[in-house]
Design a protein around this motif. Structure first.
Motif, short mmCIF file in Angstrom:
data_model
loop_
_atom_site.label_atom_id
_atom_site.label_comp_id
_atom_site.label_asym_id
_atom_site.label_seq_id
_atom_site.Cartn_x
_atom_site.Cartn_y
_atom_site.Cartn_z
N VAL A 227 0.83 -1.20 0.00
CA VAL A 227 0.00 0.00 0.00
C VAL A 227 0.87 1.25 0.00
O VAL A 227 0.59 2.23 -0.71
CB VAL A 227 -0.95 0.00 1.21
CG1 VAL A 227 -1.78 1.28 1.26
CG2 VAL A 227 -1.87 -1.22 1.16
N VAL A 228 1.93 1.26 0.78
CA VAL A 228 2.81 2.42 0.85
C VAL A 228 3.48 2.68 -0.50
O VAL A 228 3.77 3.84 -0.84
CB VAL A 228 3.86 2.22 1.97
CG1 VAL A 228 4.93 3.30 1.92
CG2 VAL A 228 3.18 2.23 3.33
N LEU A 229 3.72 1.65 -1.28
CA LEU A 229 4.34 1.84 -2.58
C LEU A 229 3.48 2.71 -3.50
O LEU A 229 4.00 3.42 -4.36
CB LEU A 229 4.60 0.49 -3.26
CG LEU A 229 5.69 -0.39 -2.64
CD1 LEU A 229 5.82 -1.69 -3.40
CD2 LEU A 229 7.02 0.33 -2.60
N THR A 230 2.17 2.68 -3.31
CA THR A 230 1.30 3.50 -4.15
C THR A 230 1.45 4.99 -3.84
O THR A 230 1.03 5.82 -4.64
CB THR A 230 -0.17 3.10 -3.95
OG1 THR A 230 -0.56 3.35 -2.59
CG2 THR A 230 -0.38 1.63 -4.27
N HIS A 231 2.05 5.33 -2.71
CA HIS A 231 2.22 6.74 -2.35
C HIS A 231 3.27 7.43 -3.22
O HIS A 231 3.38 8.65 -3.20
CB HIS A 231 2.62 6.86 -0.89
CG HIS A 231 1.56 6.36 0.04
ND1 HIS A 231 1.77 6.20 1.40
CD2 HIS A 231 0.27 5.99 -0.17
CE1 HIS A 231 0.67 5.73 1.97
NE2 HIS A 231 -0.26 5.59 1.02
N PHE A 232 4.05 6.65 -3.96
CA PHE A 232 5.02 7.25 -4.87
C PHE A 232 4.36 7.72 -6.17
O PHE A 232 5.03 8.29 -7.02
CB PHE A 232 6.12 6.24 -5.21
CG PHE A 232 7.06 5.97 -4.06
CD1 PHE A 232 8.07 6.86 -3.76
CD2 PHE A 232 6.92 4.82 -3.31
CE1 PHE A 232 8.94 6.60 -2.70
CE2 PHE A 232 7.78 4.56 -2.25
CZ PHE A 232 8.78 5.45 -1.94
N ILE A 233 3.06 7.46 -6.30
CA ILE A 233 2.31 7.92 -7.47
C ILE A 233 1.48 9.12 -7.05
O ILE A 233 0.71 9.06 -6.10
CB ILE A 233 1.41 6.81 -8.02
CG1 ILE A 233 2.26 5.59 -8.41
CG2 ILE A 233 0.61 7.31 -9.23
CD1 ILE A 233 1.45 4.41 -8.89
N GLY A 234 1.63 10.23 -7.74
CA GLY A 234 0.95 11.45 -7.38
C GLY A 234 -0.53 11.42 -7.68
O GLY A 234 -1.06 10.46 -8.28
N PRO A 243 12.50 6.49 -7.21
CA PRO A 243 12.23 5.97 -5.87
C PRO A 243 11.22 4.83 -5.85
O PRO A 243 11.33 3.90 -5.05
CB PRO A 243 11.70 7.20 -5.12
CG PRO A 243 12.27 8.36 -5.86
CD PRO A 243 12.32 7.94 -7.29
N LEU A 244 10.23 4.90 -6.74
CA LEU A 244 9.24 3.81 -6.80
C LEU A 244 9.90 2.50 -7.20
O LEU A 244 9.64 1.45 -6.60
CB LEU A 244 8.14 4.17 -7.79
CG LEU A 244 7.10 3.07 -8.07
CD1 LEU A 244 6.39 2.67 -6.79
CD2 LEU A 244 6.10 3.54 -9.13
N ALA A 245 10.77 2.54 -8.20
CA ALA A 245 11.47 1.33 -8.64
C ALA A 245 12.38 0.79 -7.53
O ALA A 245 12.46 -0.42 -7.30
CB ALA A 245 12.27 1.61 -9.90
N ALA A 246 13.07 1.70 -6.83
CA ALA A 246 13.96 1.27 -5.75
C ALA A 246 13.17 0.61 -4.62
O ALA A 246 13.54 -0.46 -4.12
CB ALA A 246 14.74 2.47 -5.22
N ALA A 247 12.07 1.24 -4.20
CA ALA A 247 11.26 0.68 -3.13
C ALA A 247 10.61 -0.63 -3.56
O ALA A 247 10.54 -1.59 -2.77
CB ALA A 247 10.19 1.68 -2.70
N ALA A 248 10.12 -0.69 -4.80
CA ALA A 248 9.49 -1.92 -5.29
C ALA A 248 10.50 -3.06 -5.37
O ALA A 248 10.17 -4.22 -5.07
CB ALA A 248 8.86 -1.67 -6.65
N PHE A 249 11.72 -2.75 -5.76
CA PHE A 249 12.75 -3.80 -5.82
C PHE A 249 13.06 -4.36 -4.43
O PHE A 249 13.16 -5.58 -4.25
CB PHE A 249 14.02 -3.23 -6.46
CG PHE A 249 15.16 -4.20 -6.49
CD1 PHE A 249 15.15 -5.29 -7.34
CD2 PHE A 249 16.26 -4.04 -5.64
CE1 PHE A 249 16.20 -6.20 -7.35
CE2 PHE A 249 17.30 -4.94 -5.66
CZ PHE A 249 17.28 -6.02 -6.51
N LEU A 250 13.18 -3.48 -3.45
CA LEU A 250 13.42 -3.94 -2.07
C LEU A 250 12.24 -4.75 -1.55
O LEU A 250 12.43 -5.74 -0.84
CB LEU A 250 13.68 -2.74 -1.17
CG LEU A 250 14.96 -1.94 -1.44
CD1 LEU A 250 15.05 -0.75 -0.51
CD2 LEU A 250 16.20 -2.84 -1.26
N ALA A 251 11.02 -4.35 -1.90
CA ALA A 251 9.84 -5.09 -1.45
C ALA A 251 9.72 -6.44 -2.12
O ALA A 251 9.11 -7.36 -1.56
CB ALA A 251 8.58 -4.26 -1.73
N THR A 252 10.31 -6.59 -3.29
CA THR A 252 10.22 -7.85 -4.02
C THR A 252 11.21 -8.89 -3.52
O THR A 252 10.96 -10.10 -3.61
CB THR A 252 10.47 -7.59 -5.52
OG1 THR A 252 9.55 -6.61 -5.99
CG2 THR A 252 10.28 -8.86 -6.35
#
Length: 277
Positions: A227-234, A243-252
């Motif tokens: 859910v927090v990953l969606t906050h990178f979308i305005g 930052p979205l790609a970096a956070a998504a990669f860590l979450a994966t």
């Protein structure tokens, strides 16, 4: 001979294309996570970043509470995995050993429940959790994850139970062991690989789940990582891509690691008991 060789080469080529198709999103995500803003806005994207940077990872942690969200996801996933295993083990044993009306009905429920989409059950589920005062709470989310993972967990463990020779349980009964003692002392140790695989599957399912967490959790401090990953979308749908790609990669990474450990055991659980000795 040439026909057989050509067919095998075609199979390998098809498998290679399929693997490339599966690996493309992850490789592109990894490449994007290390690109600078200038490269991300380039009209000619490249696979390998020309100037790799860790700025996207630092920005991701600065903009969103990824550690807190990751902890929430971890607690929900571990709770769902433990409870699902504790419930599924005795239920799968009864379904595999007692072939009656109730067992067939339970098996039918396992199959039919997988056909229900999330949207169909979210409203009654929301009302039930509201009456239990579990809306916007991790325990309520864990309960939902357990219910959603339980059918597949029963299916997996049922195959492992059917693979355990009945003669071992009969020998334990001759020695005076009751049904519960037999399950705990004889059958459960033999089910250890299946129990581990089932728990890891429930963990991966809960870790990656997004829809239920989005609907049931409203407090920012309780939101999970997807859910927090969606906050990178305005608000206008423009994504902060780096930052979205970096956070998504860590979450994966956790789900990839767990799946790498469990994928062989999941296949074994599906096939166990399919062939009678």
């Amino acid at each position: 001979m040439r026909t057989r060789t050509g067919a095998r080469a075609a199979q390998y080529a098809a498998l290679l294309c399929y693997l490339a198709f599966l690996a493309f999103p992850l490789l592109w995500l990894l490449s994007t996570a290390f690109k600078s803003p200038a490269e991300l806005g380039s009209l000619h994207p490249t696979w390998i970043p020309r100037h790799p940077t860790l700025a996207n990872f630092r920005q991701a942690f600065d903009e969103q509470p990824l550690l807190r969200a990751g902890l929430n996801s971890l607690l929900a996933a571990i709770g769902a995995a433990v409870i699902a295993v504790l419930l599924a083990t005795p239920m799968a044993y009864v379904m595999a050993r007692r072939r009656g009306v109730l067992s067939r009905a339970a098996t039918a429920w396992v199959v039919v429940s997988q056909a229900f989409p999330f949207v169909l059950v979210i409203i009654p589920l929301f009302l039930v959790l509201k009456n239990l005062r579990l809306i916007d709470s991790l325990p309520g989310l864990v309960m939902v994850y357990v219910v959603w993972a339980l059918p597949f967990a029963l299916w997996m463990l049922g195959g492992y139970v059917r693979a355990v020779p009945v003669e071992l349980e009969e020998a334990a009964a001759v020695d005076g062991a009751g049904r519960l003692r037999t399950l705990v002392s004889v059958t459960a140790p033999l089910l250890a690989p299946g129990i581990v695989a089932t728990g890891l599957f429930a963990f991966v399912t809960a870790w990656n789940e997004f829809f239920f967490a989005l609907v049931l959790l409203k407090t920012p401090e309780k939101q999970t990582l997807p859910v927090v990953l969606t906050h990178f979308i305005g608000a206008e749908g423009v994504a902060d891509l780096g930052p979205l790609a970096a956070a998504a990669f860590l979450a994966t990474l956790p789900s990839l690691l767990v799946f790498a450990l469990v994928q062989r055991r999941i296949t074994g659980g599906m096939l166990a008991g399919a062939v009678k000795s």
